[in-house]
Scaffold this motif. Structure first.
Motif, PDB file in Angstrom:
ATOM      1  N   THR A   1     -10.554  11.243  -4.929  1.00  0.00           N
ATOM      2  CA  THR A   1      -9.106  11.416  -4.831  1.00  0.00           C
ATOM      3  C   THR A   1      -8.506  10.435  -3.826  1.00  0.00           C
ATOM      4  OG1 THR A   1      -9.301  13.768  -5.365  1.00  0.00           O
ATOM      5  CG2 THR A   1      -7.249  13.051  -4.290  1.00  0.00           C
ATOM      6  N   LEU A   2      -9.127  10.324  -2.666  1.00  0.00           N
ATOM      7  CA  LEU A   2      -8.637   9.400  -1.657  1.00  0.00           C
ATOM      8  C   LEU A   2      -8.684   7.961  -2.138  1.00  0.00           C
ATOM      9  CD1 LEU A   2     -10.202  10.944   1.579  1.00  0.00           C
ATOM     10  CD2 LEU A   2      -7.789  10.850   0.969  1.00  0.00           C
ATOM     11  N   THR A   3      -9.778   7.663  -2.875  1.00  0.00           N
ATOM     12  CA  THR A   3      -9.913   6.295  -3.401  1.00  0.00           C
ATOM     13  C   THR A   3      -8.784   5.988  -4.379  1.00  0.00           C
ATOM     14  OG1 THR A   3     -12.317   6.408  -3.145  1.00  0.00           O
ATOM     15  CG2 THR A   3     -11.440   4.716  -4.626  1.00  0.00           C
ATOM     16  N   LEU A   4      -8.536   6.946  -5.285  1.00  0.00           N
ATOM     17  CA  LEU A   4      -7.463   6.748  -6.261  1.00  0.00           C
ATOM     18  C   LEU A   4      -6.093   6.648  -5.570  1.00  0.00           C
ATOM     19  CD1 LEU A   4      -8.615   9.216  -9.077  1.00  0.00           C
ATOM     20  CD2 LEU A   4      -8.717   6.707  -9.110  1.00  0.00           C
ATOM     21  N   ARG A   5      -5.912   7.489  -4.553  1.00  0.00           N
ATOM     22  CA  ARG A   5      -4.634   7.472  -3.823  1.00  0.00           C
ATOM     23  C   ARG A   5      -4.428   6.138  -3.116  1.00  0.00           C
ATOM     24  NH1 ARG A   5       0.456   9.101  -3.728  1.00  0.00           N
ATOM     25  NH2 ARG A   5       1.240   9.501  -1.610  1.00  0.00           N
ATOM     26  N   MET A   6      -5.502   5.666  -2.496  1.00  0.00           N
ATOM     27  CA  MET A   6      -5.414   4.388  -1.802  1.00  0.00           C
ATOM     28  C   MET A   6      -5.149   3.248  -2.771  1.00  0.00           C
ATOM     29  SD  MET A   6      -8.500   4.827   0.982  1.00  0.00           S
ATOM     30  CE  MET A   6      -8.346   3.154   1.569  1.00  0.00           C
ATOM     31  N   ARG A   7      -5.790   3.371  -3.949  1.00  0.00           N
ATOM     32  CA  ARG A   7      -5.566   2.333  -4.961  1.00  0.00           C
ATOM     33  C   ARG A   7      -4.088   2.316  -5.391  1.00  0.00           C
ATOM     34  NH1 ARG A   7      -5.143   1.696 -10.364  1.00  0.00           N
ATOM     35  NH2 ARG A   7      -6.107  -0.181 -11.288  1.00  0.00           N
ATOM     36  N   ALA A   8      -3.544   3.545  -5.616  1.00  0.00           N
ATOM     37  CA  ALA A   8      -2.141   3.635  -6.032  1.00  0.00           C
ATOM     38  C   ALA A   8      -1.210   3.071  -4.957  1.00  0.00           C
ATOM     39  CB  ALA A   8      -1.784   5.092  -6.339  1.00  0.00           C
ATOM     40  N   MET A   9      -1.521   3.403  -3.705  1.00  0.00           N
ATOM     41  CA  MET A   9      -0.657   2.936  -2.627  1.00  0.00           C
ATOM     42  C   MET A   9      -0.745   1.433  -2.436  1.00  0.00           C
ATOM     43  SD  MET A   9      -1.341   5.972   0.166  1.00  0.00           S
ATOM     44  CE  MET A   9      -0.335   5.194   1.425  1.00  0.00           C
TER      45      MET A   9
ATOM     46  N   LEU B   1      -1.935  -0.898  -4.664  1.00  0.00           N
ATOM     47  CA  LEU B   1      -1.704  -1.742  -5.836  1.00  0.00           C
ATOM     48  C   LEU B   1      -0.441  -1.343  -6.597  1.00  0.00           C
ATOM     49  CD1 LEU B   1      -5.381  -2.052  -7.150  1.00  0.00           C
ATOM     50  CD2 LEU B   1      -4.111  -3.651  -5.709  1.00  0.00           C
ATOM     51  N   GLU B   2      -0.432  -0.093  -7.070  1.00  0.00           N
ATOM     52  CA  GLU B   2       0.649   0.306  -7.962  1.00  0.00           C
ATOM     53  C   GLU B   2       1.990   0.471  -7.233  1.00  0.00           C
ATOM     54  OE1 GLU B   2      -0.616   3.787  -9.999  1.00  0.00           O
ATOM     55  OE2 GLU B   2      -2.469   2.878 -10.753  1.00  0.00           O
ATOM     56  N   ARG B   3       1.983   0.989  -5.980  1.00  0.00           N
ATOM     57  CA  ARG B   3       3.226   1.242  -5.263  1.00  0.00           C
ATOM     58  C   ARG B   3       3.348   0.369  -4.012  1.00  0.00           C
ATOM     59  NH1 ARG B   3       3.949   7.619  -4.695  1.00  0.00           N
ATOM     60  NH2 ARG B   3       6.061   6.915  -4.129  1.00  0.00           N
ATOM     61  N   ALA B   4       2.730  -0.765  -4.074  1.00  0.00           N
ATOM     62  CA  ALA B   4       2.721  -1.650  -2.906  1.00  0.00           C
ATOM     63  C   ALA B   4       4.126  -2.090  -2.507  1.00  0.00           C
ATOM     64  CB  ALA B   4       1.832  -2.865  -3.187  1.00  0.00           C
ATOM     65  N   ASP B   5       4.956  -2.453  -3.502  1.00  0.00           N
ATOM     66  CA  ASP B   5       6.300  -2.943  -3.193  1.00  0.00           C
ATOM     67  C   ASP B   5       7.147  -1.864  -2.535  1.00  0.00           C
ATOM     68  OD1 ASP B   5       5.634  -5.366  -4.260  1.00  0.00           O
ATOM     69  OD2 ASP B   5       6.528  -4.964  -6.231  1.00  0.00           O
ATOM     70  N   GLU B   6       6.997  -0.638  -3.035  1.00  0.00           N
ATOM     71  CA  GLU B   6       7.780   0.473  -2.479  1.00  0.00           C
ATOM     72  C   GLU B   6       7.444   0.689  -1.016  1.00  0.00           C
ATOM     73  OE1 GLU B   6       8.188   5.315  -3.011  1.00  0.00           O
ATOM     74  OE2 GLU B   6       7.306   4.099  -4.623  1.00  0.00           O
ATOM     75  N   TYR B   7       6.166   0.728  -0.694  1.00  0.00           N
ATOM     76  CA  TYR B   7       5.782   0.986   0.692  1.00  0.00           C
ATOM     77  C   TYR B   7       6.017  -0.219   1.594  1.00  0.00           C
ATOM     78  CZ  TYR B   7       3.853   5.447  -0.706  1.00  0.00           C
ATOM     79  OH  TYR B   7       3.720   6.718  -1.169  1.00  0.00           O
ATOM     80  N   ARG B   8       6.021  -1.389   0.994  1.00  0.00           N
ATOM     81  CA  ARG B   8       6.338  -2.566   1.786  1.00  0.00           C
ATOM     82  C   ARG B   8       7.795  -2.510   2.249  1.00  0.00           C
ATOM     83  NH1 ARG B   8       5.294  -6.066  -1.744  1.00  0.00           N
ATOM     84  NH2 ARG B   8       3.077  -6.290  -1.223  1.00  0.00           N
ATOM     85  N   LEU B   9       8.693  -2.047   1.324  1.00  0.00           N
ATOM     86  CA  LEU B   9      10.096  -1.897   1.679  1.00  0.00           C
ATOM     87  C   LEU B   9      10.295  -0.843   2.755  1.00  0.00           C
ATOM     88  CD1 LEU B   9      11.865  -2.107  -1.798  1.00  0.00           C
ATOM     89  CD2 LEU B   9      11.964  -3.776   0.060  1.00  0.00           C
ATOM     90  N   LEU B  10       9.515   0.262   2.634  1.00  0.00           N
ATOM     91  CA  LEU B  10       9.600   1.309   3.648  1.00  0.00           C
ATOM     92  C   LEU B  10       9.148   0.788   5.001  1.00  0.00           C
ATOM     93  CD1 LEU B  10       8.291   4.424   1.676  1.00  0.00           C
ATOM     94  CD2 LEU B  10      10.638   3.971   2.424  1.00  0.00           C
TER      95      LEU B  10
END
Length: 648
Positions: A32-40, A42-51
């Motif tokens: 679960t942590l691996t998948l979450r980290m992958r999502a953060m 790769l998939e949601r990198a731009d969103e968190y970069r803006l944050l």
């Protein structure tokens, strides 16, 4: 005691199952942590970069340049000037009191101002910038910029501020802007974010207020990087806003300036309208005020002085002021009677100086009476009894209908503050307003523009233009927006018989140009500028029977506020009407002595495009006119129109 082999087997099996379950849970958590980290990552990198950037990147709104306002010649009436100011943001400042103390060493900031700024900082959102000072000198601005490292949360800015180069001349028409208040925001359902920019200027009165959204424009944005102390390090990007629209009005700056100077120290208003197009060339209300005071933050002392002045400089008397029109209303009563067929063009009425109705005497202004008069003569000599008599035959409802047809009792759609509707009363109006019946005495009073009848100078100007042109002239004050002409349809003919209009015009011509005319002293001597008009004197107090018996007290012997209003309406040239003027002098006394000469001079200026030759005046007045001109401080006749290109 030794355990049996069977017990040992059971225990080992239980431990194995628990270990397996625990291991499974651990594996699931790792997945679960691996998948979450992958999502953060790769998939949601731009969103968190803006944050993440939000902690170091600030989005600032850029106020748009407010649209310019010009007169009909292109002369600037409202523009923008560069303004050096400094703001402070509580979220970035940390110790606000310390920062303000440091800032006060660099610029003049009084104790009261500092306390007010501190109070506003605690009332507003922590990340909302508050303006500390504006209109700084370059030296003050530079000192703040140099000491920026010691002033966290403080930002020196270069913005634009409103400027009114013509000063008081257009204070009532153009209006003024001021800082957006909490009250302003409370009146707007969904406020534009730009309105929350510190000290953003919003239209408060006049054209500035009525065309606010058009003049305001759209805000731009800038992304800036700030350090942990809140200091701006660099600008990352900028998107300029859209400037407000440029507006051209129909008014003429030279005529407006002259009209105000000609009104002088009177509490008065003058309106000049084009009889062909409906363009308003002048809307003058005296005394006026300097709108720049409000832009810069008017002092309590200055504001109180304006409020306490009995001549009401803050009120736009040209469109807001309502006055009994007095005898300038007689053309309305005359046309109502002619159109209803209750009087002919040659019919006469005998005036002995009064008319008795229901046991009450209604007096004519001329105590000895005028004798037998027809319609044109009744206008020429302004006989009251003539209108008392015909009004009983035509009735108030027809008089009110004619008044509205000529533009009275109507709120004209103009982008000006508090345009008054006036009152053209009829039976239904009195029943609705006072829950009582209309009386015959009410009709007699209304027939000469007294009683319940009220009109503004604007409405009287429209009435005069319609009488002169025979068309339903509609006033307008906006000529073009961003260089695009505002549509101005041709006015339709009035639903009044031409011969009846001609009779009224003859009467107005005789008012000025005959030996018995009440305004003969205001005659224009140039044949090509021959003027027609009508005097009016409206009472503001009741005259008792006892006072009439011993002699009516003259205006000169009364306190200013109890004197009659002086009115005059006119147009010229008589044969081909170009301009109409309506003028009211509050408590000025007689319309013929006070209002008519001023209105004549303003009309002459409009016709000539400047000061007319002295030959336009009667010879007995030329010496006085020449001396009066020496006291005028007219605008530079050589001033060149503004040639700023439009965005059309």
């Amino acid at each position: 005691m030794r355990r049996s082999p069977r017990d040992n087997a059971i225990s080992q099996a239980t431990i194995s199952r628990r270990g397996l379950m625990l291991g499974g849970l651990q594996a699931a958590m790792v997945v679960t942590l691996t998948l979450r980290m992958r999502a953060m990552q790769l998939e949601r990198a731009d969103e968190y970069r803006l944050l993440a950037e939000g902690n170091s990147v600030k989005i600032r709104l850029l106020p748009p340049a407010r649209g310019l306002i010009h007169d009909r010649n292109g002369v600037l009436l409202a523009g923008n000037e560069q303004n050096y100011r400094v703001t402070i943001t509580r979220e970035d400042a940390g110790d606000v009191d310390l920062v303000l103390a440091r800032l006060r060493r660099l610029i003049a900031l009084g104790n009261d101002e500092a306390a007010e700024i501190a109070d506003e900082l605690h009332r507003r959102s922590p990340n909302s910038p508050i303006t500390v000072a504006e209109r700084l000198s370059w030296e003050e601005f530079a000192r703040i910029a140099v000491n920026a490292p010691a002033l966290p949360g403080v930002t020196p800015e270069v913005g634009l501020s409103r400027l009114y180069p013509r000063g008081p001349d257009f204070a009532h028409v153009v209006g003024y802007v001021g800082a957006v208040s909490d009250y302003d925001l409370s009146k707007i359902e969904d406020p534009d974010p730009v309105l929350r920019i510190p000290r953003f200027q919003l239209g408060k009165t006049g054209v500035e207020a009525k065309l606010e959204e058009m003049l305001r424009g759209k805000a731009g944005t800038r992304r800036v990087e700030v350090n942990s102390g809140g200091r701006e390090m660099r600008e990352l990007s900028r998107e300029e806003g859209t400037p407000g629209a440029n507006v051209q009005l129909t008014v003429d700056y030279r005529l407006q300036n002259y009209a105000l100077q000609r009104l002088g120290d009177e509490s008065a208003a003058a309106v000049v309208i084009d009889c062909r197009s409906g363009d308003l060339l002048a809307l003058s209300s005296a005394p006026a005020f300097d709108p720049n005071l409000f832009v810069r933050g008017i002092s309590t002392r200055d504001y109180r002085a304006l409020q306490d002045d009995d001549h009401r400089p803050l009120a736009d008397k040209s469109v807001q002021g309502l006055y009994p029109p007095g005898s300038t209303f007689k053309m309305v009563s005359a046309l109502a009677a002619l159109e209803a067929g209750v009087i002919g063009l040659d019919d006469t009425v005998y005036c002995p100086g009064h008319l008795e109705v229901g046991g009450r005497k209604f007096h004519c202004w001329r105590r000895a009476g005028h004798g037998h008069l027809n319609l044109t003569q009744s206008l020429e000599q302004s006989c009251d009894v003539f209108y008392y008599d015909i009004s009983q035959k035509v009735g108030i409802d027809r008089i009110a209908e004619m008044a509205r047809k000529l533009g009275l009792g109507t709120r004209h759609d103009l982008p000006l503050s508090a345009v008054a509707q006036g009152i053209a009363p009829d039976k239904a109006w009195k029943r609705e307003r006072y829950d009582t019946d209309w009386l015959i005495g009410d009709t007699l009073n209304a027939s000469i523009g007294q009683g319940y009848v009220l009109a503004s100078p604007l409405q009287l100007a429209v009435m005069t233009a319609r009488l002169a042109s025979g068309r339903e002239i509609v006033p307008r004050v906006v000529r073009s927006i961003d260089g695009v002409e505002v549509p101005n349809p041709e006015a339709a003919p009035l639903d009044i018989k031409p011969e009846h209009l001609a009779a009224v015009r003859r009467g107005m011509d005789m008012v000025v140009n005959s030996a018995r005319g009440t305004a003969k002293g205001a005659k224009i001597m140039l044949a090509e500028m021959r003027m027609a008009g009508k005097t009016g004197t409206s009472q503001v107090r009741n005259i008792s029977a006892a006072e009439r018996a011993r002699g009516v007290i003259s205006n000169a012997d009364l306190p200013w506020e109890r004197r009659d209003h002086a009115l005059f309406v006119c147009y010229a040239p008589v044969d081909n009407p170009r301009y109409a003027v309506a003028l009211v002098v509050e408590h000025g006394g007689g319309g013929s002595a006070v209002a008519a000469p001023i209105a004549r001079d303003i009309l002459l200026f409009a016709l000539h495009g400047g000061l007319p030759p002295l030959s336009a005046y009667p010879s007995s007045q030329r010496w006085r006119i020449e001396n009066e001109r020496r006291d005028l401080d007219l605008v530079d006749p050589g001033l060149k129109p503004d040639t700023t290109p439009s965005r059309a």
